[in-house]
Design a protein around this motif. Structure first.
Motif, short mmCIF file in Angstrom:
data_model
loop_
_atom_site.label_atom_id
_atom_site.label_comp_id
_atom_site.label_asym_id
_atom_site.label_seq_id
_atom_site.Cartn_x
_atom_site.Cartn_y
_atom_site.Cartn_z
N LEU A 1 63.89 38.62 -34.29
CA LEU A 1 63.13 38.84 -35.51
C LEU A 1 64.03 38.62 -36.72
N ARG A 2 65.23 39.16 -36.66
CA ARG A 2 66.14 39.00 -37.80
C ARG A 2 66.49 37.53 -38.01
N ILE B 1 63.52 44.38 -25.26
CA ILE B 1 62.46 44.15 -26.25
C ILE B 1 62.39 42.71 -26.74
N ALA C 1 61.32 40.18 -31.75
CA ALA C 1 61.80 41.51 -32.11
C ALA C 1 63.32 41.49 -32.22
N ALA C 2 63.85 42.54 -32.82
CA ALA C 2 65.30 42.78 -32.91
C ALA C 2 66.04 41.52 -33.38
N ILE D 1 64.73 50.64 -33.82
CA ILE D 1 64.80 50.09 -32.45
C ILE D 1 64.30 48.64 -32.43
N PHE D 2 63.27 48.36 -33.21
CA PHE D 2 62.70 47.01 -33.15
C PHE D 2 63.37 46.01 -34.08
N ILE D 3 64.18 46.49 -35.00
CA ILE D 3 64.90 45.55 -35.86
C ILE D 3 66.38 45.46 -35.45
N LYS D 4 66.98 46.62 -35.19
CA LYS D 4 68.40 46.59 -34.85
C LYS D 4 68.71 47.66 -33.81
N PRO D 5 68.37 47.40 -32.55
CA PRO D 5 68.71 48.38 -31.51
C PRO D 5 70.23 48.43 -31.33
N GLU E 1 68.01 45.84 -26.52
CA GLU E 1 67.81 44.54 -27.18
C GLU E 1 67.27 43.50 -26.19
N ASN F 1 72.80 38.13 -29.82
CA ASN F 1 72.48 38.13 -28.40
C ASN F 1 72.49 36.72 -27.83
#
Ligand SMILES: Nc1ncnc2c1ncn2[C@@H]1O[C@H](COP(=O)(O)OP(=O)(O)OP(=O)(O)O)[C@@H](O)[C@H]1O
Ligand SMILES: [Mg+2]
Lengths: 259, 230
Positions: free
Chosen positions: B83-84, A254, B79-80, A241-245, A251, B2
């Protein structure tokens, strides 16, 4: 790291709806709660996190007009916690709750923890002493209070009071512990102590925790569920969830974006 | 990826600033490499000094970007996709910096060859060809980062195999040549060094493309072929 099989189920919400009178606050929630894991519930204010959490220990029963539909199955016995035949007092023995603001009773430290046991009919002093000590140790507060058990609980610091409330919840040996934003009133040190405790507790109890702090969810939980407008949008392993929701709404939430 | 804005516009600015810096750094490394290829073909060794100087700027920019990433992680806890992106950028700049080092090696090799005499003409074309291919890979890898385009990144990853094959064929030719005429050994070794540096640039471009796939899709595709063969 990949966990290949999911652990055993402790509980499972099945087609759960909840109404405050006419207002539908939970919409067809389906979600597993895995045994001896920490599951975090996240989502914007008013999305139904507390409503969902309170369904697990039948807190809503205390007010007229509240209505459940669907089931919350509890394992290993496969009891439906929401069934009218199931006694809410019995449910609350198995499902403990810790609130946002520490709420000790206006009694001694000892009596706060012994209370739940007395309600259960335990009066033997030796058994009570033993269980109180055990619960205070479980709440990681024994060393700080062992010499002052008869002091008023309200004399403790906020962080200590919260750990006392956790000890109180632990005294009846619950199988599931519900935490509703347990650290939002605490400083970073007291917060770290609670998080450490959560980590320790999951060796013996399953935990469901509501938090507004994304980093806290990421730190303490194994699974995370994102709720929005009464719906369960996404449930998954916290790392995923926190890396790739998968869902853009998760997304956006968070990462702090507007939807 | 995003595209919605953060509640904090400062966060949006920080992230877009980071991306801009990576693209600037990428542009510098591209220039270094094409200047090195140019020097190889023309024998115009005066540009070598310039390539070495640019390398210092590239190194400084790598440090500055790493620093910005550390600050952003500390202040924003991304995050998400955020983060990446930050994580991917710290890896991309490492590969870019190393690609720049390879350009410097090419430039120094070129200087040695021309200072010792002449470039043996039969190698001009082969090395130049794979150098253009590796530079093209790097360009496309940077484009795939700028546009966050995983398809383009996958093309870069596939192109690496061709550069590797061509590199091996150049090696075979040079080894044969050295055996036939030992007087060419010194120059041949320099050319091998250059070809080797070019091949490494292709590898770095491929790594960058892999980081782009991770940034966009959250898949770690490194070392995939090795594992599936095993
Ligand atoms: N006792 C109540 N009677 C009627 N409506 C209620 C009641 N409690 C909550 N609600 C409504 O139900 C919805 C869900 O509220 P809930 O408290 O579960 O949200 P929450 O996700 O816990 O929010 P927060 O993060 O602010 O604590 C909201 O629209 C709220 O206004
Ligand atoms: Mg709430």
């Amino acid at each position: 790291m990949q966990i290949h099989d999911n652990p055993a189920l402790k509980a499972e919400a099945r087609n759960l709806n909840f109404y405050y009178g006419e207002a539908k606050a939970l919409k067809n929630i389906n979600m597993p709660i895995y045994d001896k894991k920490v599951t975090a519930l996240i989502g914007p204010s008013g999305c139904g996190k507390s409503t969902y959490l309170r369904s697990f220990n039948r807190m809503h029963d205390l007010y007229p007009g509240n209505r459940y539909e669907g089931e919350i199955r509890f394992f290993p016995d496969n009891t439906n916690l929401l069934s009218p035949e199931v006694d809410p007092i019995e449910v609350r023995m198995r499902v403990g709750m810790v609130f946002q603001k520490p709420n000790p009773f206006p009694k001694s430290i000892y009596e706060n923890v012994a209370y739940g046991l007395r309600v259960r009919g335990e009066n033997n002093k030796r058994v009570l002493d033993d269980k109180v000590e055990h619960a205070l140790k479980g709440g990681a507060i024994w060393d700080e209070v062992k010499d002052r058990l008869q002091d008023l609980a309200s004399n403790l610091s906020g962080g200590q009071q919260q750990r006392l409330c956790i000890a109180r919840a632990l005294a009846t040996d619950p199988e599931l512990l519900l935490f509703d934003e347990p650290t939002s009133a605490l400083d970073p040190i007291a917060t770290a102590a609670i998080e450490e405790l959560v980590h320790e507790l999951k060796k013996r109890v399953t935990i469901l925790i509501v938090t507004h702090n994304m980093q806290q969810a990421a730190r303490v939980s194994d699974y995370t569920a994102y709720m929005f407008l009464g719906e369960m949008i996404e449930f998954g392993k916290t790392d995923e969830i926190f890396i790739k929701p998968q869902d853009k709404r998760t997304e956006d939430y968070i990462t702090g974006r507007m939807g | 990826m995003n595209e919605s804005q953060h509640l904090s516009s400062q966060f949006d600015e920080d992230l877009s600033g980071l991306r801009t810096h990576v693209l600037q750094m990428g542009g510098m490394v591209e220039t270094q490499i094409s200047a090195a290829i140019e020097a190889y073909s023309s024998g115009e060794v005066s540009s070598v000094k310039h390539i070495v100087e640019t390398d210092r700027k590239v190194n400084d920019l790598e440090k500055a970007i790493d620093d910005d990433c550390a600050h952003l992680i500390a202040r924003r806890q991304p995050a998400a996709s955020d983060l990446r992106l930050v994580f991917g950028i710290t890896k991309i700049v490492t590969d870019l910096e190393r690609a720049g080092d390879e350009a410097k090696k090419i430039a120094k090799g070129v200087r040695r060859i021309y200072e010792a005499g002449q470039m043996p003409s039969q190698y001009g074309i082969g090395v130049r060809h794979i150098a253009e291919a590796a530079l093209g890979m790097l360009r496309h890898a940077l484009d795939s980062f700028a546009r966050l385009d995983p398809q383009l990144a996958e093309e870069v990853i596939r192109a690496d195999a061709d550069v590797d094959t061509e590199f091996k064929s150049i090696m075979r030719q040079l080894i044969t040549h050295m055996m036939e005429d030992p007087r060419t050994i010194t120059t041949s070794i320099d050319i091998i060094w250059i070809a080797r540096a070019v091949e490494r640039i292709g590898d770095h471009a491929k790594n960058i493309a892999e980081h782009v796939v991770f940034i966009v899709e959250g898949r770690d595709i490194r070392h995939q072929d090795k594992e599936s063969k095993a």
